[in-house]
Design a protein around this motif. Structure first.
Motif: not given
Length: 399
Positions: A32-40, A99-103, A105-112
């Motif tokens: 979770y650290v790389p995703l929440l702090t940098v990649l997201l 995690l791979l699906a987040v990458g 995603a095509e909209s912010v709503a989808e990311i949420v």
């Protein structure tokens, strides 16, 4: 509280399994650290065409809320099933796929939506993983276990630097690298750890009619003490760069990240030494009291700092002490939980001390700093850390 009788005392775990479990716990942080702090944040910026603080705040808040609920719910399920490893493997697979699906995603709503579901899957792995430690490691190893858990935030921060290192991997492959790293860290302990549980540590505890037993008061003190330090640590994590730039406007962005990573790495050997000391001398709480006091000292230095050097020195003192406190506290919590048959559920309640500060502290800081400045915020954090030390010191005296 009366424990069910057991034939033999729990045996100590071997060093190889302790090392593998520490790596598995670190795998949770890498998840979770790389995703929440940098990649997201970067993914949201790519979709929105620039930084969108409101969108990131929404994703972070809803994700933390879902994580809080999921950790307790999954913990209850793993308690009822009286097994941990299948849940950990299922959570590992599901969280990696999401995690791979987040990458993609095509909209912010989808990311949420994806991040909320990913938090459920992640806690499907994390909740039984930490409860598994309570099933496996006797009290005589709780200190060194806590020291080993200091590896988690350090590897999480280093993973964030690794996956974003220029030229190492293409941006579209970064989440895949995170999934590979998590799998490599978690799977060895799960695969090789079959049969490492200790029956004496899993024997159900029967309730008595004793009003407000001492152990329940100890649990409440431990919970409150961690929450107070987590509030201070979470506030500093969110606003470290802004504060340093208030003292030195040209302070580089990677400077704060480098200091943060160095502090977490330095905390690992100190945590191991203190954890081993607490095991040998039978004093599990004293290191927690000492590090909470050092947290307050670091904050007071920061509040008084008028130069960048003094500011960084105060932060280093605070951050190392906080990292040690949180790592050792995580393992000693396993010592005081009242009922092994509800261990994962109760750890989920303790997990609220991790998620709740992240949901409320950024907004609280925004309201406080513009009016009173960072110095006032640090004095408040110092008071909270001292209150944590007082809570735990009172427990030591009563023992």
């Amino acid at each position: 509280m009366n424990a069910a009788p057991t034939d033999t005392p729990p045996q100590r775990q071997s060093r190889w399994f302790l090392a593998l479990f520490a790596l598995a716990a670190a795998g949770g942080a890498v998840a979770y650290v790389p995703l929440l702090t940098v990649l997201l944040p970067q993914r949201i910026a790519d979709l929105q065409g620039g930084e969108d603080v409101a969108a990131l705040a929404q994703v972070t808040f809803l994700g933390a809320l879902m994580a809080s609920i999921a950790n307790i719910a999954v913990g209850m399920l793993s308690d009822r099933s009286r097994t941990r490893r299948p849940w950990i493997i299922a959570g590992l697979i599901a969280s990696n796929l999401l995690l791979l699906a987040v990458g993609r995603a095509e909209s912010v709503a989808e990311i949420v939506v994806l991040v909320m579901v990913w938090q459920v899957a992640l806690n499907l792995m994390l909740a039984p993983l930490m409860a598994w430690a309570g099933d496996c490691f006797p009290d005589e190893q709780k200190g060194v276990l806590g020291g080993a858990l200091a590896l988690s935030p350090a590897l999480g921060a280093l993973a964030g630097s690794l996956v974003t290192y220029a030229g190492l991997v293409a941006p579209e492959a970064r989440l895949m690298l995170v999934a590979v790293l998590v799998s490599a860290l978690v799977l060895p302990a799960v695969v090789l750890g079959k049969g490492r549980e200790r029956p004496a540590l899993m024997a159900p505890v029967l309730r008595t009619r004793e009003p407000r037993p001492f152990r329940q008061r100890v649990v409440a003190r431990m919970w409150a003490a961690r929450l107070l330090v987590q509030v201070a640590e979470g506030g500093m994590f969110a606003f470290l760069l802004y504060w340093l730039r208030s003292l030195s406007p040209d302070y580089p962005e990677n400077g704060a990240a480098n200091v943060f990573s160095a502090v977490l790495v330095c905390a690992v050997p100190i945590s191991l030494l203190l954890g081993r000391w607490s095991d040998r001398h039978g004093r599990p709480i004293q290191p927690l009291v000492a590090t909470a006091v050092l947290c307050a000292c670091g904050m007071l230095v920061m509040a008084a700092a008028d130069t960048l050097v003094l500011a960084i020195a105060g932060y280093v003192l605070f951050a190392i002490a906080a990292a040690i406190f949180l790592a050792l506290h995580a393992s000693q919590t396993l010592r005081v939980l009242p009922a092994p048959q509800h261990r994962a559920r109760d750890l989920g309640v303790f997990n609220l001390t991790n998620t709740v500060p992240g949901m409320v502290m950024p907004w609280f800081t925004v309201l406080l700093v513009p009016r009173f400045g960072y110095g006032a915020l640090f004095v408040l954090f110092a008071a909270l850390s001292l209150a944590s030390a007082v809570l735990l010191a009172g427990f030591v005296r009563r023992r």
